[in-house]
Design a protein around this motif. Structure first.
Motif, PDB file in Angstrom:
ATOM      1  N   TYR A  87      43.391  41.975  42.902  1.00 20.70           N
ATOM      2  CA  TYR A  87      43.682  41.542  44.197  1.00 20.70           C
ATOM      3  C   TYR A  87      45.309  41.528  44.494  1.00 20.70           C
ATOM      4  O   TYR A  87      45.737  40.458  43.875  1.00 20.70           O
ATOM      5  CB  TYR A  87      43.063  40.778  44.821  1.00 20.70           C
TER       6      TYR A  87
ATOM      7  N   VAL B 242      42.807  46.234  44.392  1.00 20.57           N
ATOM      8  CA  VAL B 242      42.672  46.145  45.918  1.00 20.57           C
ATOM      9  C   VAL B 242      43.845  45.792  46.339  1.00 20.57           C
ATOM     10  O   VAL B 242      44.775  44.752  45.875  1.00 20.57           O
ATOM     11  CB  VAL B 242      41.685  44.924  46.125  1.00 20.57           C
TER      12      VAL B 242
ATOM     13  N   ALA C 274      41.207  50.431  46.565  1.00 25.71           N
ATOM     14  CA  ALA C 274      40.884  49.929  47.776  1.00 25.71           C
ATOM     15  C   ALA C 274      42.197  49.333  48.684  1.00 25.71           C
ATOM     16  O   ALA C 274      42.997  48.870  48.025  1.00 25.71           O
ATOM     17  CB  ALA C 274      39.929  48.871  47.485  1.00 25.71           C
TER      18      ALA C 274
ATOM     19  N   ILE D 184      43.551  47.704  52.236  1.00 30.42           N
ATOM     20  CA  ILE D 184      42.864  46.902  53.454  1.00 30.42           C
ATOM     21  C   ILE D 184      43.818  47.559  54.354  1.00 30.42           C
ATOM     22  O   ILE D 184      44.875  47.412  54.854  1.00 30.42           O
ATOM     23  CB  ILE D 184      43.106  45.662  53.283  1.00 30.42           C
TER      24      ILE D 184
ATOM     25  N   SER E 252      38.956  49.329  53.134  1.00 29.24           N
ATOM     26  CA  SER E 252      38.720  47.809  52.863  1.00 29.24           C
ATOM     27  C   SER E 252      39.045  46.718  54.194  1.00 29.24           C
ATOM     28  O   SER E 252      39.804  47.146  55.191  1.00 29.24           O
ATOM     29  CB  SER E 252      39.222  47.323  51.922  1.00 29.24           C
TER      30      SER E 252
ATOM     31  N   LEU F 144      34.815  48.206  51.547  1.00 26.74           N
ATOM     32  CA  LEU F 144      34.930  47.082  50.830  1.00 26.74           C
ATOM     33  C   LEU F 144      35.333  45.801  51.653  1.00 26.74           C
ATOM     34  O   LEU F 144      36.300  46.179  52.388  1.00 26.74           O
ATOM     35  CB  LEU F 144      35.849  47.242  49.604  1.00 26.74           C
TER      36      LEU F 144
END
Length: 312
Positions: free
Chosen positions: A5, A32, A57, A59, A95, A120
């Motif tokens: 992340y 991510v 991924a 966000i 995400s 996600l």
């Protein structure tokens, strides 16, 4: 599966981009990215993942940084159009961070044709668990990143990914001189038997987010490695001339010299990031602090990729 992340700082994005370009990420790693800024670096990174057919991924509702205000900035319209176009691609895992506005934000995604079971979801706020239950009461997200806490384990039964900040951040870089080597993680060993689809962490950066950097008194960087029991440990390398902020190149060389000596005496798996750091030592070159962090991240992710592929 491993889900590193990142908050989408420039050096983090470049690390992800270079790993994908060199095909060093492995097939069991899905980065991510929580974008903190709408930038050319973000757009270029997503493009590379699409070109290399690698999943990433992204966000859409970051909790920190200027990304959301950037999306409403007319001066960044060209980046916005490009980002929105790329975001629709199949290899981009859409995400979402669960928060008080999730109902409205998830409705906006559904209006764009993005279903909840494709998402996600980052679900790490105890006060937002009720929001998660309401929004996903009859459908499971593709993945759900949760902390190792009983309240979340009770509520999230399927497709869960363990998200834990494994990096023990010190107040000052010089403090790592007193903790030169420490345990990092063993989640990669036990996540399956504990009922998780994967594991996630914040690499050697940690969860703490600071909007802007500052000139450090000490230069420190952090190299993960496998112990004999296959647990992950982290070694800290710190400069010696830490009385002021002058001469960061000298400080870097003091720290990287310690890395070179350690590498010569230990059996450490090599990676592109680690090799590059050692070449800077051999050539007496200074890449800049952002590049040092980039190379340390690259080493961590390539190392985990090798482990998950059975190469270690």
């Amino acid at each position: 599966m491993y889900f590193p992340y990142f908050r989408g700082r420039q050096y983090e994005l470049i690390a992800l981009r270079e790993l994908a370009s060199e095909n060093l990420l492995g097939n069991r790693i899905i980065p991510v990215v929580e974008p903190v800024k709408l930038s050319s670096t973000l757009v270029k990174t997503i493009k590379i993942y699409l070109k290399e057919n690698k999943p990433i991924a992204v966000i859409h509702n970051p909790s920190v940084g200027s990304f959301r205000s950037d999306m409403n900035n007319t001066e960044k319209d060209s980046y916005k159009k490009e980002f929105m176009s790329l975001f629709k691609e199949d290899n981009i895992i859409k995400s979402h961070i669960i928060n008080d506005d999730s109902q409205e934000q998830l409705s906006e995604l559904e209006n764009q044709g993005i279903e909840k079971n494709e998402l996600l979801v980052i679900n790490n706020n105890r006060d937002s668990l009720k929001v998660y239950e309401d929004e996903f009461n009859n459908v499971d997200p593709r993945y759900v990143l949760i902390p190792d806490e009983r309240a979340f384990l009770r509520k999230v039964k399927n497709n869960r990914v363990l998200l834990v900040d494994k990096f023990e951040k010190q107040i000052r870089n010089s403090d790592y001189k007193h903790i030169t080597d420490e345990f990092f993680s063993e989640d990669h060993l036990y996540f399956k038997e504990e009922g998780f689809e994967g594991f996630a962490d914040y690499s050697i950066i940690g969860d703490f987010y600071l909007e802007s950097g500052f000139a450090p008194y000490a230069v420190a960087f952090h190299i993960v490695y496998f112990a004999s029991d296959k647990s992950l440990r982290v070694k800290h390398f710190v400069s010696d001339s830490n009385e002021d902020i002058k001469n960061p190149a000298k400080k870097f060389y003091e720290a990287v010299e310690k890395l070179a000596h350690w590498y010569q005496t230990e059996s450490i798996e090599t990676t592109l990031g680690l090799d590059t750091l050692l070449k800077h030592y051999e050539n007496e070159t200074y890449p800049g602090l952002g590049s040092v962090k980039k190379l340390s991240i690259m080493h961590h992710l390539e190392l985990i990729g090798k482990y998950l592929a059975g190469e270690i």
